[in-house]
Write a protein that holds these residues in place. Structure first.
Motif, PDB file in Angstrom:
ATOM      1  N   ASP A 242       0.833  -1.205   0.000  1.00 18.92           N
ATOM      2  CA  ASP A 242       0.000   0.000   0.000  1.00 18.92           C
ATOM      3  C   ASP A 242       0.867   1.254   0.000  1.00 18.92           C
ATOM      4  O   ASP A 242       0.528   2.264  -0.605  1.00 18.92           O
ATOM      5  CB  ASP A 242      -0.928   0.016   1.206  1.00 18.92           C
ATOM      6  N   ASP A 243       2.000   1.178   0.700  1.00 16.22           N
ATOM      7  CA  ASP A 243       2.906   2.327   0.739  1.00 16.22           C
ATOM      8  C   ASP A 243       3.464   2.652  -0.638  1.00 16.22           C
ATOM      9  O   ASP A 243       3.674   3.824  -0.968  1.00 16.22           O
ATOM     10  CB  ASP A 243       4.053   2.078   1.717  1.00 16.22           C
ATOM     11  N   ALA A 244       3.705   1.641  -1.453  1.00 16.58           N
ATOM     12  CA  ALA A 244       4.203   1.875  -2.812  1.00 16.58           C
ATOM     13  C   ALA A 244       3.178   2.675  -3.620  1.00 16.58           C
ATOM     14  O   ALA A 244       3.533   3.623  -4.324  1.00 16.58           O
ATOM     15  CB  ALA A 244       4.515   0.551  -3.502  1.00 16.58           C
ATOM     16  N   LEU A 245       1.919   2.297  -3.505  1.00 14.45           N
ATOM     17  CA  LEU A 245       0.860   3.033  -4.190  1.00 14.45           C
ATOM     18  C   LEU A 245       0.772   4.465  -3.671  1.00 14.45           C
ATOM     19  O   LEU A 245       0.675   5.415  -4.455  1.00 14.45           O
ATOM     20  CB  LEU A 245      -0.488   2.319  -4.016  1.00 14.45           C
ATOM     21  N   LEU A 246       0.816   4.632  -2.359  1.00 13.17           N
ATOM     22  CA  LEU A 246       0.740   5.981  -1.784  1.00 13.17           C
ATOM     23  C   LEU A 246       1.904   6.849  -2.245  1.00 13.17           C
ATOM     24  O   LEU A 246       1.720   8.036  -2.527  1.00 13.17           O
ATOM     25  CB  LEU A 246       0.712   5.898  -0.261  1.00 13.17           C
ATOM     26  N   LYS A 247       3.087   6.272  -2.343  1.00 14.66           N
ATOM     27  CA  LYS A 247       4.253   7.042  -2.791  1.00 14.66           C
ATOM     28  C   LYS A 247       4.089   7.482  -4.241  1.00 14.66           C
ATOM     29  O   LYS A 247       4.401   8.627  -4.588  1.00 14.66           O
ATOM     30  CB  LYS A 247       5.528   6.223  -2.623  1.00 14.66           C
ATOM     31  N   ILE A 248       3.593   6.587  -5.091  1.00 11.72           N
ATOM     32  CA  ILE A 248       3.386   6.939  -6.496  1.00 11.72           C
ATOM     33  C   ILE A 248       2.345   8.052  -6.614  1.00 11.72           C
ATOM     34  O   ILE A 248       2.529   9.017  -7.360  1.00 11.72           O
ATOM     35  CB  ILE A 248       2.960   5.695  -7.303  1.00 11.72           C
ATOM     36  N   LEU A 249       1.244   7.928  -5.872  1.00 12.84           N
ATOM     37  CA  LEU A 249       0.200   8.955  -5.928  1.00 12.84           C
ATOM     38  C   LEU A 249       0.693  10.284  -5.369  1.00 12.84           C
ATOM     39  O   LEU A 249       0.367  11.352  -5.893  1.00 12.84           O
ATOM     40  CB  LEU A 249      -1.055   8.487  -5.196  1.00 12.84           C
ATOM     41  N   TYR A 250       1.495  10.220  -4.309  1.00 10.39           N
ATOM     42  CA  TYR A 250       2.047  11.448  -3.738  1.00 10.39           C
ATOM     43  C   TYR A 250       2.948  12.158  -4.742  1.00 10.39           C
ATOM     44  O   TYR A 250       2.820  13.368  -4.970  1.00 10.39           O
ATOM     45  CB  TYR A 250       2.824  11.154  -2.452  1.00 10.39           C
ATOM     46  N   LEU A 251       3.858  11.407  -5.352  1.00 10.53           N
ATOM     47  CA  LEU A 251       4.762  12.007  -6.332  1.00 10.53           C
ATOM     48  C   LEU A 251       3.994  12.562  -7.527  1.00 10.53           C
ATOM     49  O   LEU A 251       4.309  13.637  -8.039  1.00 10.53           O
ATOM     50  CB  LEU A 251       5.807  10.985  -6.779  1.00 10.53           C
TER      51      LEU A 251
END
Length: 117
Positions: free
Chosen positions: A75-84
């Motif tokens: 889930d953190d990988a998805l959040l990082k992509i969306l944040y960037l």
């Protein structure tokens, strides 16, 4: 423009469409107590609330980014992509909000103590 006209429009909606589309009309009727709180805000704030083009554009960009990737390791990988992505997307936002000074002034009055201007 007012809660009275909105209630009148709800009655017209119910009279006209409830026989043909009962499942579409029912949520409006059942949730009117929550929907009607919208009218306690001034016109400028209401316009800011119902103008969702920016939010829809952001969601469209997120969908475009994630549609080809059906699986993320965490889930953190998805959040990082969306944040960037959000950091890049917001760089393109250049149009100011109409009457922002008036809107922020009204918000500071309505929600006293929540804003530090």
């Amino acid at each position: 423009p007012s809660i009275q006209s909105a209630e009148h429009a709800l009655i017209n909606l119910e009279n006209k469409w409830s026989d043909k589309y009962p499942l579409a009309v029912k949520p409006w009727k059942n949730n009117w107590i929550h929907i009607s709180t919208f009218f306690k805000y001034p016109d400028e704030i209401r316009k800011l609330i119902y103008t969702t083009n920016s939010v829809e554009a952001l969601h469209r960009q997120f969908r475009k980014l994630t549609k080809n990737r059906s699986l993320f390791p965490t889930d953190d990988a998805l959040l990082k992509i969306l944040y960037l992505a959000s950091q890049e997307i917001t760089k393109k936002w250049t149009n100011p909000i109409h009457n922002w000074a008036l809107v922020i002034y009204q918000l500071t009055i309505m929600f006293e103590g929540m804003f530090n201007l």
